[in-house]
Design an enzyme around this catalytic site. Structure first.
Site, PDB file in Angstrom:
ATOM      1  CG  ASP A 476      -2.062   0.876   1.216  1.00 43.41           C
ATOM      2  OD1 ASP A 476      -2.534   1.231   0.216  1.00 43.41           O
ATOM      3  OD2 ASP A 476      -2.654   1.265   2.284  1.00 43.41           O
ATOM      4  CD  GLU A 479      -0.319   5.635  -3.840  1.00 47.11           C
ATOM      5  OE1 GLU A 479      -1.307   4.776  -4.130  1.00 47.11           O
ATOM      6  OE2 GLU A 479       0.260   5.640  -2.759  1.00 47.11           O
TER       7      GLU A 479
END
Length: 1137
Positions: A476, A479
């Site tokens: 997770d 990005e």
């Protein structure tokens, strides 16, 4: 003289104005291409760029160009003139791969560092794939490090024709068969500066699909709309008009033509830098990127599935998931303690929900540190995970890329060793790691493009696995996400952090909530690699898990790039508990499949905000048809696991799960095909009906594979679904009733307990009788559901392997079948690959839908077969007169009865031979217990099953007597503690109290739709151990209705017993009915209070078993043991000391 000069100057000025007017003359607003795509356009700024500034010829709205929403655009006021400086060809040479063209321009444009000399490679890669590469002729520029095919020789034949214009330079690609434009760059000037590259192309129609990751409808229809899409990975909750977690700059364009045959083509720009794509109703598309090169693929299709196959040939095919991952996943952020976690697990267990995969979120970590768990709040987590795994369940945990940089030296090896090895992203022109902030506080970020980092990552994941035996990894925040902009020290002032053009990213700059883009990675700057961070982490994690587990890896990544589906699965991120997000999940998941991430889903019931019972029920129904089915929500809000809702909602959710689990062989085969022949797993309706214009914008319905149509209820308090049923043959599922109205929109009656699922004629769906979970159900028989087409044909296939071994497809260690039915009423099953001999593959039932003539006989492999039924009226079902809730309660009771019928049948045999009763009062078994003498509100079925029903209006308590003995709840198998006295049993309307007596073995059977159809299903022995560890039972079986089978001994009779030495002995005393199928599928042993270490079947080791520690239950499954093959057989288990 002065007068002459004035006249000349005036004349020149007039000429300039006239020429300017001609150059800026644009009769169609839609043909304007934006010369000021960045914000702050004004006439002065526009004209400084030598561009045209004019109001639209048609005033559509007063704020055409710059609106409050960054992604909303309109007719540009500032646009390129026809003579804007651009490139022309100076050389054009044929090459072995196609053409190499050199283009130059002599005038610079408004962006700094114009590159004046470019090379264009036109690569004719395959018959359906054309590649355009435009790059600096002299200086090496960043190119996306994706493993794409390298084609060195031009293909001989193509479906496309390529033309090149010399001045201004332009490329035109058309379809040979129709002349339709596939790519045309002549509409607008090519601009190629160091940090600003712009190229435009005409679209063949205003109807597009793809271009992710964005929250948007499935169809991008720019018939009357200007639209901007931005590409730059960003940690931001699900919302429209925003760049989200992934970058997939691929689209499919529908080609409208007048010949009735719709074609499709696609484009993929292989560029990882921050990018805007501007769409306009001309129709046209402009790519604007701030780095790299132009590397653009054109895929000619002509079908939409062809386009996807051609795209996946470039980026890589999707992974084949482990079979167990197809089950139901449960998670939440905020379990908080291991006690809360186990409470939820027990609640789900007690409610009889299958949970194949239990997840935990970041709250299990020790102070949010990667590779740790909190041994205070989650004490015993490793042991809990091992217990789950012994029961056939699985565990997944989360990890974030941010590594804490502030732990005391020597106390946190992941940071200490990573620092020594240089595996972290560094500051600009420095060897020091760049420091941001994530959950543990100040953090550094591993550079997964560095081979050393992959080794470091593998080492610490392996060490974590040694403590907690994870079976996959959830990555997770990759990005990568950062709670500060850039770093704790800020970023540089150079152009890597402050480019001359910033695409319209959320936050306004490319360093917003991520690391400085000037930061350095092994392969290049973060400026170039940012949007691939999740891609490289997924690739590293996949590799690490292969090494650690020696099994098929399961990775779930939030951030993705083109090609990520080759290494990871994906979900839609932080959605909200709203009906809007319920709907949005459908086009989102359909797009993920287009992008090659076939195993994808959304957070069921919503991640953010409080859900409601209606919403969560509908979402669980829809989620049962997501490829990846996970219920997950955030910290601080109500629990939303299915067991917290009302009994009625639980039954609805269970029905959806049973539907899903029964269809998993079909799903698994779809994933096999996705990973081998590049077909999608879920798809829009237009994939199968490309010539039906009604399907082009449908995104509230979808198909699972080509054969299952799902039309969910997405509206609060609605009982009607307005759905489109394509022109075809369709059957309701699971009833099998053929529907009559097709080729139009219909209003489907959809009360809360129903989800609309239809089967398409012409297909054979492989199914399986579900078990308590996927591990325990693997040995259950298959079923073929044959949905005949209008012409009486159908076909299908089945892939099956052991479920999680590495590289079974590559090594062909699997089984693969193809089957078809012809109009001559013959089902042919061809076993094409049979290399997995250990997997139990028994076909129990074939159900044929749409057979409108009565069936008189059936042959199986050429021999007459009498065990069949034909339902003349496929819709002849009496309507239930009671409420849906009451129907579910009645069904549960019937399932209970049908599963116990072998026991009942044996009781009747004994009654007719040795004169024992079938049902009896309690005192029959407990004659010395005076409490039993007058009990007539309870009774026994045979000597072993105690029934204590609720006989009082509106009562939820049964005052019952539990004799002094060993007793287990049925069907849960939990041993009860209070015996030898009257007790008050909690008995809501949905429960009937049934208890099994220790010392008995109950023969059971997996129920079918009715007794005839269920006769071939496997048996189960339910062993209820006595206090001393013994049990015995028997089984009578014959053909069910022949005369005098007992007198003629044309039956089978078995006796079985368990001794305290943990041996189950099965003695076949009479075996005279060889035609009856008698296969033992499962043995479940209750009251086994020591862990089981191994099992032997007939003296041979047998590994397919699970032991449930909390309930003390051993389940030995997938036995496929022929009860008639030997006179005596044994199953033995060994327990720990």
């Amino acid at each position: 003289m002065a007068h002459w000069l004035f006249v000349r100057s005036f004349t020149i000025l007039c000429c300039v104005i006239y020429i300017y007017a001609q150059q800026c003359d644009q009769s169609v607003d839609l043909a304007r291409f934006d010369c000021h795509p960045d914000d702050g356009a004004s006439q002065q700024a526009c004209e400084a760029r030598k561009c045209c500034w004019r109001l639209p010829t048609q005033q559509i709205n007063s704020a055409e160009k710059h609106r409050t929403n960054l992604q909303e655009i309109g007719v540009p006021l500032c646009y390129y003139p026809s003579d804007f400086p651009t490139y022309s060809i100076v050389s054009n040479e044929p090459t072995i791969f196609g053409q190499r063209i050199r283009i130059v321009k002599t005038q610079k444009t408004f962006m700094p560092n114009d590159i004046m000399d470019l090379t264009v490679d036109l690569i004719y890669e395959t018959q359906q794939r054309f590649r355009i590469r435009i790059y600096d002729s002299f200086n090496k520029r960043f190119e996306v490090p994706l493993d794409v095919p390298v084609v060195e020789k031009k293909v001989d034949m193509t479906d496309y024709e390529v033309k090149v214009a010399q001045k201004p330079f332009a490329i035109l690609v058309t379809r040979k068969s129709t002349g339709v434009t596939l790519f045309d760059s002549s509409l607008s000037p090519l601009i190629f500066a160091d940090q600003f590259i712009s190229i435009s192309t005409r679209l063949s129609s205003p109807l597009l699909y793809g271009l992710g990751e964005h929250t948007q409808p499935l169809l991008i229809n720019i018939t009357n709309e200007w639209k901007r899409l931005t590409f730059w990975t960003r940690d931001i909750g699900v919302r429209p008009d925003t760049n989200l977690y992934g970058v997939h700059p691929f689209h499919i364009n529908l080609e409208l033509n007048k010949i009735g045959q719709t074609n499709f083509h696609g484009q993929f720009i292989l560029n990882a830098n921050a990018m805007d794509m501007n769409l306009q109703p001309l129709p046209a598309l402009t790519y604007i990127t701030i780095g790299g090169i132009i590397d653009l693929y054109v895929f000619t299709g002509p079908t939409v599935q062809n386009v996807i196959q051609q795209y996946w040939d470039v980026i890589g095919k999707p992974i084949m998931p482990p079979y167990w991952t197809l089950g139901f996943h449960l998670c939440r952020w905020g379990y908080g303690t291991i006690e809360n976690l186990t409470e939820v697990m027990q609640r789900m267990h007690d409610a009889d929900f299958p949970v194949d995969i239990q997840w935990t979120d970041i709250d299990t970590m020790d102070n949010h540190l990667d590779f740790t768990y909190d041994n205070k709040t989650f004490h015993g987590l490793p042991e809990l995970v091992r217990t789950m795994q012994s029961e056939g369940k699985h565990y997944m945990n989360i990890i974030d890329p941010g590594i804490s940089s502030t732990q005391p030296a020597g106390t946190y090896p992941p940071y200490d060793e990573g620092l020594r090895q240089g595996v972290f992203i560094t500051k600009y022109n420095s060897t020091e790691p760049i420091v941001g902030e994530v959950w543990p506080g100040p953090t550094v970020f591993p550079d997964f493009t560095n081979p050393k980092t992959v080794e470091w990552w593998t080492k610490f994941l392996g060490a974590y696995h040694d403590i907690i035996p994870i079976e996959g990894m959830w990555i997770d925040m990759n990005e990568p996400s950062n709670f500060v902009d850039g770093s704790h020290e800020g970023c540089t002032t150079n152009s890597l952090d402050n480019p001359p053009y910033t695409p319209h990213v959320y936050g306004g700059n490319i360093t917003a909530k991520t690391v400085c883009t000037s930061a350095q990675q092994y392969l290049s700057s973060h400026y170039n690699l940012h949007s691939m961070y999740g891609f490289f982490q997924a690739k590293a994690t996949n590799s690490a898990l292969r090494t650690i587990l020696k099994k098929r890896p399961f990775v779930l990544s939030r951030s993705t790039f083109a090609g990520s589906g080759h290494y990871t699965t994906h979900w839609s991120g932080d959605n909200a508990a709203t009906y809007t997000d319920l709907y949005r999940s459908i086009p989102t998941i359909l797009n993920y499949n287009i992008f090659g991430m076939t195993f994808a889903g959304a957070e069921i019931c919503g991640f953010n905000d409080e859900t409601t019972e209606d919403l969560c029920t509908k979402w669980m129904q829809l989620g049962a048809f997501y490829p990846f089915m996970r219920n997950h929500n955030e910290i601080g809000i109500m629990a939303q696991d299915p067991a917290v809702f009302s009994w009625q909602s639980q039954q609805i959710m269970k029905q959806a799960l049973i539907m899903r689990y029964s269809l998993l062989p079909y799903w698994y085969t779809l994933f096999f095909k996705a990973s081998t022949i590049s077909t999608t797993v879920v798809e829009p309706l237009f994939f199968e009906y490309p010539n039906d214009e009604n399907t082009y914008n449908i995104d509230k319905q979808f198909l699972v594979g080509p054969a299952i149509l799902v039309s969910p209820n997405l509206v609060l308090n609605s009982t009607i679904v307005h759905a489109y049923i394509p022109q075809d043959t369709w059957y309701e599922f699971p009833s099998g009733v053929k529907i009559k109205t097709v080729g139009q929109f219909v209003d489907l009656n959809t009360p809360i307990q129903k989800i609309n699922v239809h089967l398409r004629g012409g297909f054979i769906i492989p199914m399986k009788i579900p078990g308590p979970n996927l591990v325990l159900g693997r040995g259950n028989p298959f079923e073929f559901l044959v949905a005949l087409s209008q012409s009486g044909n159908a076909s299908g296939s089945l892939f099956w392997d052991d479920g999680d071994s590495l590289d079974t497809i590559e090594n062909k260690t699997y089984n693969y079948f193809e089957f078809n039915v012809t109009s001559s009423n013959i089902l042919t099953i061809n076993a094409l690959v049979t290399n997995d001999k250990d997997s139990s593959m028994v076909l129990g039932t074939v159900k044929v839908l749409g057979l409108h003539k009565s069936v008189t006989n059936v042959n199986v492999n050429g021999k007459p077969y009498s065990t069949f039924v034909y339902n003349v009226l496929d819709n002849a079902q009496d309507p239930a007169v009671f409420s849906w809730q009451s129907q579910q309660i009645m069904k549960q009771a019937l399932i209970m009865r049908y599963s116990l019928l072998p026991y009942w049948y044996t009781l009747f045999f004994k009654a007719s031979t040795i004169s024992t009763t079938v049902v009896e009062p309690l005192f029959f078994e407990y004659p010395n217990d005076e409490n039993t003498y007058n009990i007539d509100k309870q009774f026994l079925v045979g000597p072993a099953i105690l029934v204590s029903p609720n006989l009082v209006l509106n009562s939820t308590i049964v005052h019952a007597y539990i004799p002094q003995d060993t007793w287990y709840e049925f069907p849960s198998g939990v041993q009860i503690k209070t015996v030898g006295q009257f007790v008050d049993l909690n008995t809501p309307i949905q429960k009937i109290n049934v208890h099994l007596r220790g010392g008995f073995i109950i023969p059971m059977k997996v129920p079918g739709p009715n007794l005839v159809l269920g006769r071939g299903n496997p048996f189960e022995f339910l062993v209820a151990l006595s206090q001393s560890g013994n049990a015995s039972g028997s089984l009578f079986w014959d053909d069910g209705d022949s005369l005098d089978t007992i007198e003629n001994k044309t039956y089978n009779y078995l006796e079985f017993n368990v001794t305290s030495s943990n041996i189950l002995t099965i003695n076949a005393l009479v075996t005279n009915d060889k035609d009856s199928s008698m296969v033992l599928g499962t043995v479940k042993v209750l009251g086994l209070h020591k862990s089981v270490t191994n099992v032997n079947v007939n003296g041979k080791p047998y590994s397919t078993f699970v032991y449930n520690v909390p309930d003390a239950i051993l389940t030995i499954y997938a036995l496929d043991l022929n009860l008639l093959s030997q006179t005596s057989q044994t199953i033995q288990w060994t327990t720990a000391n």
